[in-house]
Design an enzyme around this catalytic site. Structure first.
Site, PDB file in Angstrom:
ATOM      1  N   HIS A  57       0.688  -1.243  -0.049  1.00 20.98           N
ATOM      2  CA  HIS A  57      -0.029  -0.024   0.275  1.00 20.98           C
ATOM      3  C   HIS A  57       0.888   1.195   0.109  1.00 20.98           C
ATOM      4  CE1 HIS A  57       1.003   0.681   4.124  1.00 20.98           C
ATOM      5  NE2 HIS A  57       0.526  -0.450   4.477  1.00 20.98           N
TER       6      HIS A  57
HETATM    7  P1  TYD Z   1      -1.727  -2.407   7.455  1.00 20.48           P
HETATM    8  O1  TYD Z   1      -1.135  -1.134   7.713  1.00 20.48           O
HETATM    9  O2  TYD Z   1      -2.217  -2.950   6.130  1.00 20.48           O
HETATM   10  O3  TYD Z   1      -0.448  -3.842   7.609  1.00 20.48           O
HETATM   11  P2  TYD Z   1       0.965  -3.872   6.852  1.00 20.48           P
HETATM   12  O4  TYD Z   1       1.531  -2.677   6.199  1.00 20.48           O
HETATM   13  O5  TYD Z   1       1.981  -4.139   8.029  1.00 20.48           O
HETATM   14  O6  TYD Z   1       0.851  -5.045   6.190  1.00 20.48           O
HETATM   15  O7  TYD Z   1      -2.456  -2.999   8.702  1.00 20.48           O
HETATM   16  C1  TYD Z   1      -3.071  -4.214   8.933  1.00 20.48           C
HETATM   17  C2  TYD Z   1      -4.269  -4.260   9.780  1.00 20.48           C
HETATM   18  O8  TYD Z   1      -3.755  -3.573  11.092  1.00 20.48           O
HETATM   19  C3  TYD Z   1      -5.408  -3.540   9.146  1.00 20.48           C
HETATM   20  O9  TYD Z   1      -6.542  -4.167   9.452  1.00 20.48           O
HETATM   21  C4  TYD Z   1      -5.160  -2.087   9.811  1.00 20.48           C
HETATM   22  C5  TYD Z   1      -4.939  -2.444  11.396  1.00 20.48           C
HETATM   23  N1  TYD Z   1      -3.814  -1.425  11.858  1.00 20.48           N
HETATM   24  C6  TYD Z   1      -4.297  -0.761  12.791  1.00 20.48           C
HETATM   25  O10 TYD Z   1      -5.665  -0.843  13.390  1.00 20.48           O
HETATM   26  N2  TYD Z   1      -3.789   0.495  13.356  1.00 20.48           N
HETATM   27  C7  TYD Z   1      -2.516   0.637  12.957  1.00 20.48           C
HETATM   28  O11 TYD Z   1      -1.789   1.729  13.446  1.00 20.48           O
HETATM   29  C8  TYD Z   1      -1.893  -0.044  11.886  1.00 20.48           C
HETATM   30  C9  TYD Z   1      -0.613   0.101  11.177  1.00 20.48           C
HETATM   31  C10 TYD Z   1      -2.637  -1.097  11.156  1.00 20.48           C
END
Ligand code: TYD
Length: 139
Positions: A57
Site C-alpha cells: 500500500h
Molecule cells: P496494514 O497497515 O495494512 O499492515 P501492513 O502494512 O503491516 O501489512 O494494517 C494491517 C491491519 O492492522 C489493518 O486491518 C489495519 C490494522 N492497523 C491498525 O488498526 N492500526 C494501525 O496503526 C496499523 C498500522 C494497522
C-alpha cells in the site's frame, strides 16, 4: 510538496547515533532532532510467518521511519516510476519513507521486529491499497 510528486530519491537511510556502554547500546529518537516530524504513533510488526510479505500500500500523507529493531527484512519502495530495495538489519539504522511511496516488506528473518514511527494516528482514509489507483495517483 504534494505526495503525488514524491520520489524514491527523497527517501533515505538514516544512521542514528548509538550511545555505546559496556553493558549495551542505546539509540534515541527525538522529535525534530533526529526525526523530521512529530511522532504521533509507534507500531511494530512481529511474529511474521516465514515467507510472508507485508505492506502492499501507499499513503497520501503519512511519513514514517522504519527500523529493524531485531533481525532483518527488506523494504521495496516504488514511486510509480522507480523501485528500490532497502535491506534493514541494524537497530540504529532507519529508513525514512516520505508519503506517496508504494511499499512492500519481505524477507523477514525469524524473530524479526519491524518498528515503525509514524507522523500520524491510524487513518484508513490515508491508505491507497489498490496498485492501479496508486499508479493513477502518481501520473
Ligand atoms: P496494514 O497497515 O495494512 O499492515 P501492513 O502494512 O503491516 O501489512 O494494517 C494491517 C491491519 O492492522 C489493518 O486491518 C489495519 C490494522 N492497523 C491498525 O488498526 N492500526 C494501525 O496503526 C496499523 C498500522 C494497522
Amino acid at each position: 510538496m504534494k505526495s503525488q510528486n514524491n520520489k524514491i530519491s527523497d527517501c533515505s537511510i538514516i544512521n542514528l547515533d548509538k550511545v555505546h556502554t559496556e553493558s549495551g547500546n542505546i539509540t534515541v529518537l527525538e522529535n525534530h532532532t533526529n526525526i523530521p516530524f512529530d511522532i504521533k504513533r509507534v507500531y511494530y510488526l512481529y511474529d511474521i510467518p516465514s515467507g510472508e510479505a507485508r505492506g502492499g500500500h501507499a499513503h497520501y500523507e503519512l511519513e514514517q521511519y522504519i527500523i529493524a529493531a531485531s533481525g532483518s527484512f527488506d523494504v521495496i519502495l516504488n514511486d510509480g516510476f522507480n523501485k528500490k530495495k532497502f535491506s534493514l538489519n541494524r537497530p540504529n539504522v532507519a529508513l525514512h519513507i516520505i508519503p506517496g511511496m508504494w511499499r512492500e516488506l519481505e524477507n523477514f528473518s525469524s524473530g524479526s521486529i519491524a518498528m515503525v514511527f509514524a507522523s500520524n494516528e491510524y487513518d484508513e482514509n490515508d491508505y491507497i491499497r489498490n496498485y492501479q489507483e496508486f499508479l493513477n495517483f502518481k501520473i
